[in-house]
Write a protein that holds these residues in place. Sequence first.
Motif, PDB file in Angstrom:
ATOM      1  N   GLY A 193       0.817  -1.211   0.000  1.00 52.96           N
ATOM      2  CA  GLY A 193       0.000   0.000   0.000  1.00 52.96           C
ATOM      3  C   GLY A 193       0.849   1.258   0.000  1.00 52.96           C
ATOM      4  N   HIS A 194       0.205   2.382  -0.294  1.00 51.49           N
ATOM      5  CA  HIS A 194       0.917   3.643  -0.486  1.00 51.49           C
ATOM      6  C   HIS A 194       1.610   4.132   0.783  1.00 51.49           C
ATOM      7  N   ARG A 195       0.873   4.154   1.895  1.00 53.28           N
ATOM      8  CA  ARG A 195       1.465   4.713   3.114  1.00 53.28           C
ATOM      9  C   ARG A 195       2.636   3.867   3.597  1.00 53.28           C
ATOM     10  N   GLN A 196       2.481   2.561   3.611  1.00 51.25           N
ATOM     11  CA  GLN A 196       3.567   1.710   4.066  1.00 51.25           C
ATOM     12  C   GLN A 196       4.752   1.769   3.115  1.00 51.25           C
ATOM     13  N   ALA A 197       4.481   1.906   1.807  1.00 47.43           N
ATOM     14  CA  ALA A 197       5.586   2.038   0.856  1.00 47.43           C
ATOM     15  C   ALA A 197       6.381   3.308   1.132  1.00 47.43           C
ATOM     16  N   GLY A 198       5.691   4.399   1.429  1.00 47.30           N
ATOM     17  CA  GLY A 198       6.399   5.626   1.799  1.00 47.30           C
ATOM     18  C   GLY A 198       7.211   5.449   3.061  1.00 47.30           C
ATOM     19  N   ALA A 199       6.636   4.742   4.046  1.00 48.52           N
ATOM     20  CA  ALA A 199       7.348   4.503   5.298  1.00 48.52           C
ATOM     21  C   ALA A 199       8.584   3.637   5.072  1.00 48.52           C
ATOM     22  N   GLU A 200       8.448   2.597   4.246  1.00 47.09           N
ATOM     23  CA  GLU A 200       9.599   1.730   3.989  1.00 47.09           C
ATOM     24  C   GLU A 200      10.690   2.469   3.221  1.00 47.09           C
ATOM     25  N   ALA A 201      10.291   3.299   2.251  1.00 47.45           N
ATOM     26  CA  ALA A 201      11.294   4.074   1.504  1.00 47.45           C
ATOM     27  C   ALA A 201      12.055   5.014   2.440  1.00 47.45           C
ATOM     28  N   ALA A 202      11.362   5.546   3.446  1.00 54.35           N
ATOM     29  CA  ALA A 202      11.999   6.477   4.390  1.00 54.35           C
ATOM     30  C   ALA A 202      13.034   5.788   5.260  1.00 54.35           C
ATOM     31  N   GLU A 203      12.983   4.468   5.353  1.00 55.16           N
ATOM     32  CA  GLU A 203      13.966   3.751   6.153  1.00 55.16           C
ATOM     33  C   GLU A 203      15.371   3.849   5.568  1.00 55.16           C
ATOM     34  N   ALA A 204      15.483   4.375   4.351  1.00 56.44           N
ATOM     35  CA  ALA A 204      16.813   4.649   3.798  1.00 56.44           C
ATOM     36  C   ALA A 204      17.591   5.624   4.675  1.00 56.44           C
ATOM     37  N   MET A 205      16.875   6.444   5.457  1.00 58.47           N
ATOM     38  CA  MET A 205      17.531   7.443   6.304  1.00 58.47           C
ATOM     39  C   MET A 205      18.154   6.846   7.557  1.00 58.47           C
ATOM     40  N   ALA A 206      17.867   5.595   7.852  1.00 61.86           N
ATOM     41  CA  ALA A 206      18.319   4.995   9.115  1.00 61.86           C
ATOM     42  C   ALA A 206      19.836   5.073   9.259  1.00 61.86           C
TER      43      ALA A 206
ATOM     44  N   HIS B 179      -0.513  11.443  -1.782  1.00 61.70           N
ATOM     45  CA  HIS B 179      -0.380  12.027  -0.440  1.00 61.70           C
ATOM     46  C   HIS B 179      -0.075  10.972   0.612  1.00 61.70           C
ATOM     47  N   GLU B 180      -0.565   9.735   0.396  1.00 66.53           N
ATOM     48  CA  GLU B 180      -0.317   8.680   1.362  1.00 66.53           C
ATOM     49  C   GLU B 180       1.156   8.252   1.366  1.00 66.53           C
ATOM     50  N   VAL B 181       1.814   8.327   0.217  1.00 64.12           N
ATOM     51  CA  VAL B 181       3.247   8.038   0.167  1.00 64.12           C
ATOM     52  C   VAL B 181       4.008   9.022   1.051  1.00 64.12           C
ATOM     53  N   VAL B 182       3.669  10.300   0.919  1.00 61.96           N
ATOM     54  CA  VAL B 182       4.352  11.329   1.708  1.00 61.96           C
ATOM     55  C   VAL B 182       4.022  11.179   3.193  1.00 61.96           C
ATOM     56  N   ARG B 183       2.765  10.897   3.484  1.00 61.45           N
ATOM     57  CA  ARG B 183       2.384  10.696   4.889  1.00 61.45           C
ATOM     58  C   ARG B 183       3.122   9.505   5.503  1.00 61.45           C
ATOM     59  N   GLY B 184       3.305   8.459   4.709  1.00 56.24           N
ATOM     60  CA  GLY B 184       4.044   7.310   5.204  1.00 56.24           C
ATOM     61  C   GLY B 184       5.486   7.653   5.537  1.00 56.24           C
ATOM     62  N   ALA B 185       6.131   8.409   4.661  1.00 58.31           N
ATOM     63  CA  ALA B 185       7.510   8.834   4.930  1.00 58.31           C
ATOM     64  C   ALA B 185       7.565   9.730   6.157  1.00 58.31           C
ATOM     65  N   TYR B 186       6.602  10.634   6.269  1.00 57.47           N
ATOM     66  CA  TYR B 186       6.569  11.543   7.421  1.00 57.47           C
ATOM     67  C   TYR B 186       6.341  10.779   8.723  1.00 57.47           C
TER      68      TYR B 186
ATOM     69  N   ARG C 196       8.319  18.731   1.544  1.00 55.99           N
ATOM     70  CA  ARG C 196       7.884  18.917   2.922  1.00 55.99           C
ATOM     71  C   ARG C 196       9.033  19.514   3.705  1.00 55.99           C
ATOM     72  N   VAL C 197       8.925  20.797   3.974  1.00 57.10           N
ATOM     73  CA  VAL C 197       9.935  21.514   4.732  1.00 57.10           C
ATOM     74  C   VAL C 197       9.422  21.815   6.137  1.00 57.10           C
ATOM     75  N   ARG C 198       8.120  22.126   6.227  1.00 56.32           N
ATOM     76  CA  ARG C 198       7.486  22.394   7.519  1.00 56.32           C
ATOM     77  C   ARG C 198       6.079  21.810   7.489  1.00 56.32           C
ATOM     78  N   GLY C 199       5.564  21.460   8.656  1.00 58.10           N
ATOM     79  CA  GLY C 199       4.253  20.836   8.723  1.00 58.10           C
ATOM     80  C   GLY C 199       4.300  19.397   8.246  1.00 58.10           C
ATOM     81  N   ALA C 200       3.117  18.759   8.201  1.00 60.23           N
ATOM     82  CA  ALA C 200       3.040  17.349   7.834  1.00 60.23           C
ATOM     83  C   ALA C 200       2.713  17.146   6.364  1.00 60.23           C
ATOM     84  N   LEU C 201       2.255  18.206   5.681  1.00 65.85           N
ATOM     85  CA  LEU C 201       1.845  18.073   4.288  1.00 65.85           C
ATOM     86  C   LEU C 201       3.047  18.169   3.369  1.00 65.85           C
ATOM     87  N   GLY C 202       2.937  17.569   2.201  1.00 70.70           N
ATOM     88  CA  GLY C 202       4.096  17.646   1.320  1.00 70.70           C
ATOM     89  C   GLY C 202       3.841  17.306  -0.125  1.00 70.70           C
TER      90      GLY C 202
END
Length: 381
Positions: A107-120, A141-148, A363-369
């Motif tokens: 799904g979109h949100r989890q895919a964004g979250a998994e991609a963000a794990e590159a920052m670990a 938007h769900e991809v970005v929310r997942g990363a956030y 996404r520089v500030r806030g949760a939206l991006g």
Amino acid sequence: MQTPHRWFGAGHSTAADSGKAGAEAAASAINGRTPEVVFVFCSDHHDLPALLLGVRAEAGREATVVGATTLGELAYDGVSDGGVSVAALGGAGFTVRTRVAHIRDVGHRQAGAEAAEAMAGLSDPHSVLILLADGFSGDPHEVVRGAYSVLGAAVPLVGGFAGGTPQVQRTFQFHDDTVFEDAVIGVALGSDGPIGIGVAHGWHRLEPPMIVTRSSGGTIFELDDEPALDVLLRRGGQAPKQTDPHTFVSIGLSRRNGEDIRVLNDADEIERTVGSLADVPQGALCWVMDGDPAALIAGAADSCAEALEGLGGRAPLGVLAFDCAGRRSKLGLDGMQQEMAAMRDVLGGTPYAGFYTTAEIARVRGALGTHHLTLVTLALA
């Protein structure tokens, strides 16, 4: 451009042969140096495996290659439709880590979250997560929310959603020598120099405002308690069609720092609804938006200037640019060339590369991006 320990290069090719196009653009960007990461933005009309082989021949086996298909390519020497634009960077001052996530699997949100794990584990003084994602699978938007959800407000996000032939409704993403569909590529970039982000569009409101009285996700059922399509047609708009990128309608959602643009790219003439790839919150105050070419070109200059300002007076090495295909439709060929000229005027001799997207990420500030009809620029010092 280059400092004693960091460098950034860009290249562009319109060669018809895919392998040649990839090699030409990569050779120009790399210029005999050893890259940490190579960004590849190209038309889906190319033979993508052959193009990546051409890039790899110039990049060497150790470099990470990432990228996406486009709705047009942009580079310092102009724009193309059917070409390839490449950016490469390297040196001891950069750290690069990547992660691939598959929307179809999680799904979109989890895919964004998994991609963000590159920052670990990234510990550089300055960092950013660059996301390159499928553009036609919905819910950007769900991809970005997942990363956030993984990174919070501490790490800025930038990037773009891939493009492709609208009638086919497929886009492609690249990681090393593999071509993916329905994926999110996360590129964690750390630097010992500052990073600046610019976000601007140049569109303006058409009064009066409207209230989104009923919506779900990206579908708007009612505006001001009337069928949404009827309201837009009465306001002088046209019924958008997903298969025709020139028929979009743009609306701006009220935000504290201006308008967050949404592209309405589909309409149901029976249900009288309109739809966007990104969410449109129920209860939002919005306006139909318009933009003349001069204002959009000025917006491009503003985005570049904002990105450079974020470098704190340091000279820029290079810029990645994510420009909405809706701006391209509004500008036309002459306007696109003028947009590139306006960017060059602000950036001077700084190399840049990028592509026309189905949606942009900043996404520089806030949760939206998630943005539409916007130019997002990422400047590296």
